[in-house]
Design a protein around this motif. Structure first.
Motif, PDB file in Angstrom:
ATOM      1  N   LEU A 163       0.821  -1.214   0.000  1.00  8.70           N
ATOM      2  CA  LEU A 163       0.000   0.000   0.000  1.00  8.70           C
ATOM      3  C   LEU A 163       0.855   1.264   0.000  1.00  8.70           C
ATOM      4  O   LEU A 163       0.517   2.247  -0.664  1.00  8.70           O
ATOM      5  CB  LEU A 163      -0.933  -0.014   1.209  1.00  8.70           C
ATOM      6  CG  LEU A 163      -1.913   1.147   1.330  1.00  8.70           C
ATOM      7  CD1 LEU A 163      -2.817   1.221   0.108  1.00  8.70           C
ATOM      8  CD2 LEU A 163      -2.747   1.015   2.607  1.00  8.70           C
ATOM      9  N   GLY A 164       1.965   1.250   0.734  1.00  6.91           N
ATOM     10  CA  GLY A 164       2.811   2.438   0.822  1.00  6.91           C
ATOM     11  C   GLY A 164       3.308   2.933  -0.529  1.00  6.91           C
ATOM     12  O   GLY A 164       3.093   4.108  -0.874  1.00  6.91           O
ATOM     13  N   PRO A 165       3.983   2.099  -1.330  1.00  4.37           N
ATOM     14  CA  PRO A 165       4.414   2.559  -2.656  1.00  4.37           C
ATOM     15  C   PRO A 165       3.260   2.979  -3.564  1.00  4.37           C
ATOM     16  O   PRO A 165       3.404   3.908  -4.362  1.00  4.37           O
ATOM     17  CB  PRO A 165       5.150   1.336  -3.215  1.00  4.37           C
ATOM     18  CG  PRO A 165       5.621   0.586  -2.017  1.00  4.37           C
ATOM     19  CD  PRO A 165       4.549   0.789  -0.990  1.00  4.37           C
ATOM     20  N   LEU A 166       2.111   2.307  -3.445  1.00  2.62           N
ATOM     21  CA  LEU A 166       0.954   2.707  -4.240  1.00  2.62           C
ATOM     22  C   LEU A 166       0.491   4.122  -3.875  1.00  2.62           C
ATOM     23  O   LEU A 166       0.168   4.933  -4.750  1.00  2.62           O
ATOM     24  CB  LEU A 166      -0.191   1.714  -4.044  1.00  2.62           C
ATOM     25  CG  LEU A 166      -0.049   0.361  -4.742  1.00  2.62           C
ATOM     26  CD1 LEU A 166      -1.211  -0.554  -4.357  1.00  2.62           C
ATOM     27  CD2 LEU A 166       0.006   0.538  -6.257  1.00  2.62           C
ATOM     28  N   LEU A 167       0.449   4.419  -2.590  1.00  2.00           N
ATOM     29  CA  LEU A 167       0.051   5.756  -2.150  1.00  2.00           C
ATOM     30  C   LEU A 167       1.042   6.813  -2.634  1.00  2.00           C
ATOM     31  O   LEU A 167       0.638   7.908  -3.053  1.00  2.00           O
ATOM     32  CB  LEU A 167      -0.054   5.790  -0.622  1.00  2.00           C
ATOM     33  CG  LEU A 167      -1.209   5.007  -0.001  1.00  2.00           C
ATOM     34  CD1 LEU A 167      -1.092   5.000   1.515  1.00  2.00           C
ATOM     35  CD2 LEU A 167      -2.554   5.593  -0.414  1.00  2.00           C
ATOM     36  N   ILE A 168       2.326   6.487  -2.572  1.00  2.00           N
ATOM     37  CA  ILE A 168       3.334   7.440  -3.049  1.00  2.00           C
ATOM     38  C   ILE A 168       3.166   7.690  -4.549  1.00  2.00           C
ATOM     39  O   ILE A 168       3.175   8.839  -5.011  1.00  2.00           O
ATOM     40  CB  ILE A 168       4.749   6.913  -2.741  1.00  2.00           C
ATOM     41  CG1 ILE A 168       5.002   6.920  -1.235  1.00  2.00           C
ATOM     42  CG2 ILE A 168       5.802   7.765  -3.449  1.00  2.00           C
ATOM     43  CD1 ILE A 168       6.319   6.305  -0.832  1.00  2.00           C
ATOM     44  N   ALA A 169       2.987   6.592  -5.318  1.00  4.73           N
ATOM     45  CA  ALA A 169       2.896   6.724  -6.772  1.00  4.73           C
ATOM     46  C   ALA A 169       1.653   7.495  -7.195  1.00  4.73           C
ATOM     47  O   ALA A 169       1.715   8.370  -8.075  1.00  4.73           O
ATOM     48  CB  ALA A 169       2.907   5.341  -7.421  1.00  4.73           C
ATOM     49  N   VAL A 170       0.507   7.188  -6.584  1.00  2.00           N
ATOM     50  CA  VAL A 170      -0.755   7.776  -7.039  1.00  2.00           C
ATOM     51  C   VAL A 170      -1.010   9.130  -6.373  1.00  2.00           C
ATOM     52  O   VAL A 170      -1.199  10.153  -7.038  1.00  2.00           O
ATOM     53  CB  VAL A 170      -1.929   6.808  -6.767  1.00  2.00           C
ATOM     54  CG1 VAL A 170      -3.249   7.467  -7.154  1.00  2.00           C
ATOM     55  CG2 VAL A 170      -1.727   5.510  -7.526  1.00  2.00           C
ATOM     56  N   VAL A 171      -1.038   9.145  -5.042  1.00  2.00           N
ATOM     57  CA  VAL A 171      -1.450  10.347  -4.314  1.00  2.00           C
ATOM     58  C   VAL A 171      -0.361  11.417  -4.324  1.00  2.00           C
ATOM     59  O   VAL A 171      -0.658  12.611  -4.494  1.00  2.00           O
ATOM     60  CB  VAL A 171      -1.837   9.986  -2.865  1.00  2.00           C
ATOM     61  CG1 VAL A 171      -2.250  11.240  -2.094  1.00  2.00           C
ATOM     62  CG2 VAL A 171      -2.970   8.968  -2.847  1.00  2.00           C
ATOM     63  N   ALA A 172       0.896  11.009  -4.153  1.00  3.54           N
ATOM     64  CA  ALA A 172       1.970  12.000  -4.047  1.00  3.54           C
ATOM     65  C   ALA A 172       2.542  12.391  -5.410  1.00  3.54           C
ATOM     66  O   ALA A 172       2.638  13.582  -5.719  1.00  3.54           O
ATOM     67  CB  ALA A 172       3.082  11.454  -3.148  1.00  3.54           C
ATOM     68  N   LEU A 173       2.906  11.406  -6.232  1.00  4.72           N
ATOM     69  CA  LEU A 173       3.593  11.721  -7.486  1.00  4.72           C
ATOM     70  C   LEU A 173       2.625  12.080  -8.612  1.00  4.72           C
ATOM     71  O   LEU A 173       2.804  13.092  -9.294  1.00  4.72           O
ATOM     72  CB  LEU A 173       4.473  10.538  -7.886  1.00  4.72           C
ATOM     73  CG  LEU A 173       5.572  10.164  -6.880  1.00  4.72           C
ATOM     74  CD1 LEU A 173       6.407   9.007  -7.401  1.00  4.72           C
ATOM     75  CD2 LEU A 173       6.451  11.364  -6.566  1.00  4.72           C
ATOM     76  N   ASP A 174       1.587  11.259  -8.824  1.00  8.83           N
ATOM     77  CA  ASP A 174       0.661  11.529  -9.931  1.00  8.83           C
ATOM     78  C   ASP A 174      -0.263  12.711  -9.640  1.00  8.83           C
ATOM     79  O   ASP A 174      -0.418  13.613 -10.469  1.00  8.83           O
ATOM     80  CB  ASP A 174      -0.172  10.281 -10.233  1.00  8.83           C
ATOM     81  CG  ASP A 174       0.665   9.172 -10.854  1.00  8.83           C
ATOM     82  OD1 ASP A 174       1.808   9.469 -11.271  1.00  8.83           O
ATOM     83  OD2 ASP A 174       0.185   8.023 -10.914  1.00  8.83           O
ATOM     84  N   LEU A 175      -0.893  12.703  -8.475  1.00  7.24           N
ATOM     85  CA  LEU A 175      -1.869  13.749  -8.153  1.00  7.24           C
ATOM     86  C   LEU A 175      -1.244  14.945  -7.439  1.00  7.24           C
ATOM     87  O   LEU A 175      -1.794  16.053  -7.497  1.00  7.24           O
ATOM     88  CB  LEU A 175      -2.988  13.159  -7.286  1.00  7.24           C
ATOM     89  CG  LEU A 175      -3.779  11.999  -7.930  1.00  7.24           C
ATOM     90  CD1 LEU A 175      -4.797  11.440  -6.943  1.00  7.24           C
ATOM     91  CD2 LEU A 175      -4.473  12.471  -9.201  1.00  7.24           C
ATOM     92  N   GLY A 176      -0.129  14.718  -6.742  1.00  5.55           N
ATOM     93  CA  GLY A 176       0.538  15.815  -6.053  1.00  5.55           C
ATOM     94  C   GLY A 176      -0.223  16.380  -4.876  1.00  5.55           C
ATOM     95  O   GLY A 176      -0.021  17.536  -4.498  1.00  5.55           O
TER      96      GLY A 176
END
Length: 306
Positions: free
Chosen positions: A145-158
């Motif tokens: 879940l952690g890498p998924l949250l980073i990829a989607v919420v932090a990197l893609d959506l900002g």
């Protein structure tokens, strides 16, 4: 209640001593030592460093010194860093505690609310959807879940920071990754406890008096139905506060878990043992709080301990 607390305190002291003892002997039994790394030093220099910490003394003498320090409240000095173990815990422990507390608030608040909704609307599509979501929550580990949250919420959506500690917003993603498993478990426990209570006689009496279903659930059933969650909260809280090693590594959080893993690799005996003792104290204190809360909720617990 006083007898319950005193009995738990005595048992807790024995648990902390047992944890320190097991940690001490397991570390010494592991291959390698604190100064067996690839650093280039003469045999005399290495011998002097090992003598400084008494590593050539008989094992029983090393154990006696370690336990005497522990009884005095002294966790010792790191063998690899110029810092005391107590100072290391005081500096980096609050970071891990902050992540754990936010995760606990999220897991308890959302999980209990979902469990109440599922029990209130049991055997409907709402109940099935909540329980399906809870099952997904307990099935997805933090390292997924952690890498998924980073990829989607932090990197893609900002929307949120990707890692490290930079204000309260940076705690949200690590807390979600850490809390999700416990959130699902709390939702399932709350739903199960309430469903059992809602079929009991005193709930039927409350309904017969004309109380609204909302008042029956929240005012009468919730106090008895939440008991399984209270029992679960002790170890769950300790796990969220002390078990965030993976989450801290993923989000690059300078918490106690990061230094604990480094100390295990370095065979830094005082740091590893001190962190184990700190975690054991957190666990027994939280379990004591749960026992007291359970006794306040259920008089039968007090009667069994008296």
């Amino acid at each position: 209640m006083i007898r319950l607390v005193v009995g738990r305190l005595v048992a807790s002291a024995a648990v902390v001593l047992a944890v320190a003892t097991v940690s001490f002997f397991l570390l010494r039994a592991a291959p390698g030592g604190p100064f067996d790394s690839g650093e280039r030093r003469s045999a005399a220099a290495q011998r002097a460093m090992e003598d400084r910490y008494g590593l050539h003394d008989p094992l029983w003498q090393q154990y006696g010194r370690a336990m005497a320090q522990l009884v005095r409240g002294d966790l010792g000095q790191s063998m690899k860093r110029d810092v005391s173990v107590g100072g290391l815990i005081a500096t980096h422990g609050p970071v891990s505690v902050a992540v754990g507390v936010v995760a606990l608030a999220l897991a308890l608040g959302v999980g209990a609310a979902l469990g109440v909704i599922a029990a209130w609307r049991r055997n409907t599509w709402i109940d099935a959807a909540v329980m399906a979501g809870a099952l997904i929550g307990v099935s997805v580990p933090a390292f997924v879940l952690g890498p998924l949250l980073i990829a989607v919420v932090a990197l893609d959506l900002g929307w949120l920071p990707a890692g490290q500690i930079d204000g309260a917003r940076s705690l949200i993603l690590p807390a979600i990754a850490l809390a999700m498993i416990y959130l699902g478990a709390i939702a399932r426990l709350t739903r199960g406890g309430l469903v059992d209570v809602l079929d009991q006689d005193f709930i039927r009496t409350a309904r017969a008096k004309g109380l609204a279903e909302r008042a029956v659930v929240l005012r009468h059933a919730l106090r008895a139905g939440i008991a399984p969650v209270v029992t679960y909260l002790g170890p769950a809280t300790a796990a969220m506060i002390t078990g965030s090693f993976v989450v801290e590594k993923i989000f690059q959080i300078p918490g106690l878990g990061t230094y604990f893993l480094t100390s295990v690799a370095d065979r830094d005996y005082p740091v590893v043992t001190g962190v184990f003792v700190f975690y054991a104290v957190v666990l027994v204190v939280l379990n004591l709080a749960v026992d007291v809360a359970h006794g306040a909720l259920d008089p039968r617990v007090r009667e069994r301990s008296s």
